[in-house]
Design a protein around this motif. Structure first.
Motif, short mmCIF file in Angstrom:
data_model
loop_
_atom_site.label_atom_id
_atom_site.label_comp_id
_atom_site.label_asym_id
_atom_site.label_seq_id
_atom_site.Cartn_x
_atom_site.Cartn_y
_atom_site.Cartn_z
N UNK A 127 97.80 -57.80 97.15
CA UNK A 127 97.05 -57.14 96.08
C UNK A 127 95.58 -56.99 96.45
N UNK A 128 95.01 -58.03 97.05
CA UNK A 128 93.61 -57.97 97.45
C UNK A 128 93.42 -56.96 98.59
N UNK A 129 94.35 -56.98 99.55
CA UNK A 129 94.27 -56.05 100.68
C UNK A 129 94.38 -54.60 100.20
N UNK A 130 95.32 -54.37 99.29
CA UNK A 130 95.51 -53.02 98.75
C UNK A 130 94.29 -52.55 97.97
N UNK A 131 93.57 -53.50 97.34
CA UNK A 131 92.41 -53.14 96.53
C UNK A 131 91.18 -52.84 97.38
N UNK A 132 90.90 -53.71 98.38
CA UNK A 132 89.66 -53.54 99.15
C UNK A 132 89.84 -52.66 100.37
N UNK A 133 91.10 -52.44 100.81
CA UNK A 133 91.34 -51.61 101.98
C UNK A 133 90.74 -50.22 101.88
N UNK A 134 91.03 -49.47 100.80
CA UNK A 134 90.44 -48.12 100.67
C UNK A 134 88.93 -48.15 100.56
N UNK A 135 88.39 -49.19 99.93
CA UNK A 135 86.93 -49.30 99.80
C UNK A 135 86.28 -49.51 101.16
N UNK A 136 86.96 -50.30 102.02
CA UNK A 136 86.46 -50.56 103.37
C UNK A 136 86.81 -49.43 104.33
N UNK A 137 87.47 -48.39 103.81
CA UNK A 137 87.89 -47.24 104.62
C UNK A 137 88.78 -47.67 105.79
N UNK A 138 89.70 -48.61 105.50
CA UNK A 138 90.63 -49.09 106.52
C UNK A 138 91.70 -48.03 106.78
N UNK A 139 92.13 -47.93 108.03
CA UNK A 139 93.17 -46.98 108.40
C UNK A 139 94.54 -47.52 107.97
N UNK A 140 95.55 -46.66 108.02
CA UNK A 140 96.90 -47.09 107.67
C UNK A 140 97.37 -48.20 108.61
N UNK A 141 97.02 -48.10 109.87
CA UNK A 141 97.43 -49.14 110.82
C UNK A 141 96.75 -50.47 110.51
N UNK A 142 95.45 -50.44 110.19
CA UNK A 142 94.74 -51.67 109.84
C UNK A 142 95.30 -52.30 108.57
N UNK A 143 95.66 -51.45 107.61
CA UNK A 143 96.28 -51.96 106.38
C UNK A 143 97.63 -52.59 106.68
N UNK A 144 98.41 -51.92 107.51
CA UNK A 144 99.76 -52.41 107.83
C UNK A 144 99.70 -53.73 108.59
N UNK A 145 98.76 -53.85 109.52
CA UNK A 145 98.61 -55.09 110.28
C UNK A 145 98.24 -56.25 109.36
N UNK A 146 97.29 -56.00 108.47
CA UNK A 146 96.82 -57.05 107.56
C UNK A 146 97.91 -57.46 106.58
N UNK A 147 98.58 -56.47 106.00
CA UNK A 147 99.66 -56.76 105.06
C UNK A 147 100.79 -57.50 105.75
N UNK A 148 101.11 -57.09 106.98
CA UNK A 148 102.19 -57.74 107.71
C UNK A 148 101.88 -59.19 108.01
N UNK A 149 100.64 -59.48 108.44
CA UNK A 149 100.25 -60.86 108.76
C UNK A 149 100.36 -61.76 107.53
N UNK A 150 99.85 -61.27 106.41
CA UNK A 150 99.90 -62.05 105.17
C UNK A 150 101.34 -62.20 104.70
N UNK A 151 102.13 -61.14 104.84
CA UNK A 151 103.51 -61.18 104.37
C UNK A 151 104.34 -62.21 105.14
N UNK A 152 104.17 -62.27 106.45
CA UNK A 152 104.92 -63.23 107.26
C UNK A 152 104.62 -64.66 106.81
N UNK A 153 103.33 -64.95 106.60
CA UNK A 153 102.94 -66.30 106.18
C UNK A 153 103.40 -66.60 104.77
N UNK A 154 103.44 -65.58 103.92
CA UNK A 154 103.97 -65.75 102.56
C UNK A 154 105.42 -66.21 102.60
#
Length: 318
Positions: A127-154
């Motif tokens: 939720x936090x990644x999805x909220x701040x990602x567009x504000x930080x102008x993160x690319x789809x790949x950067x979003x996917x990497x971050x979400x994937x890392x958090x998801x695995x640990x979850x």
């Protein structure tokens, strides 16, 4: 550190009165980590034909189900638990962000990916990644990497936390607080605490939702720092959860109807955990890569071990 069986029993008895409707002798909620494990098995053995739709459905079901859980809680005690965790949350979020960015720099993780992984660990995962990602102008790949890392640990937390809770003989109140402070996503907090007991579920959910509200100030600071004009997302489902608890508190005559809604929330979370599990597959692990995963893991271990020690030594409590 451990007050003994009698003191634990008294503490648990008090907590069960704080959250009426959680019957310690009754059946525990059905949304346990085993639901997620079934989804993970599916994710690794079969190609998901509707992966994008599944993620959207999981997000909606999670928020709707959390709101429905509010119909089983007392607002006064929800606010009390939220206030208790406010200071811990503020301090832990600040430290987690600083340490996470430090690890990202040392491991040569991309700046935006490192920032998003830190934000996801510090506040509330995807939720936090999805909220701040567009504000930080993160690319789809950067979003996917971050979400994937958090998801695995979850996914790991769902199985590991209840086990460690029993190893350290934590009370339900202690475990609920620890889960809310150290597990990334709300769904994983709910899954882990539900496995541990109804009081842990109530405390963990409440403090985690209070933690989710920090998405707003983090988004605002990010927008000001980067001079971004992207829209800030408000976690409205947290306010609806409080409204549901308010209705349950003010209108006890409607308890049967509220109880039915609460039960629907538990069913919705069962489905949510399965859908989340289906998103973990070989492609997710490959996409994340070693360095971002190592950053997320190192930060998570520090946050988890640090908050566990503080709780066991009774330096922080609900």
């Amino acid at each position: 550190m451990d007050a003994g069986p009698s003191a634990k029993a008294d503490s648990l008895h008090e907590q069960e009165h704080i959250f009426p409707g959680n019957d310690p002798g009754g059946e525990r909620p059905g949304f346990t980590p085993h639901r997620t494990s079934g989804g993970i098995v599916y994710g690794f053995t079969a190609a998901h034909p509707f992966q994008l739709e599944s993620k959207r459905l999981a997000k909606f079901l999670l928020q709707a189900s959390v709101v429905a859980l509010g119909f089983g809680m007392n607002l006064h005690q929800v606010l009390q638990a939220g206030r208790s965790g406010f200071l811990y949350t503020a301090v832990s979020i600040t430290l987690a962000m600083l340490i996470g960015l430090g690890f990202g720099y040392l491991l040569h993780v991309g700046k935006k990916s490192a920032f998003l992984i830190s934000a996801g660990t510090a506040i509330c995962g995807g939720s936090a990644i999805a909220a701040v990602g567009p504000i930080a102008d993160a690319s789809e790949e950067e979003m996917a990497i971050s979400l994937g890392a958090v998801f695995i640990l979850n996914s790991v937390a769902l199985f590991l936390f209840p086990l460690l809770g029993h190893v350290f003989h934590m009370t339900q109140a202690q475990f609920g607080l620890w889960s809310a402070l150290a597990i990334h996503d709300t769904s994983s907090v709910v899954g882990a605490t539900a496995k541990y007991g109804p009081t842990a579920l109530a405390i963990g959910t409440t403090i985690k939702l209070a933690r989710a509200l920090w998405i707003v100030p983090l988004s605002a600071v990010t927008a000001i720092t980067l001079k971004s004009k992207a829209r800030i997302q408000w976690p409205w489902f947290v306010l609806l959860f409080c409204l549901a608890a308010l209705l349950n508190t003010l209108f006890p005559a409607f308890n049967p109807a509220f109880g039915a809604l609460n039960h629907l929330g538990k069913i919705g979370l069962t489905v949510t955990l399965f859908l989340i599990g289906t998103g973990l597959n070989k492609e997710t692990i490959r996409l994340v890569g070693a360095r971002p995963l190592l950053q997320g893991l190192a930060l998570w271990i520090i946050v988890g071990a640090g908050t566990l020690a503080l709780i066991l030594f009774n330096w922080i409590r609900v």
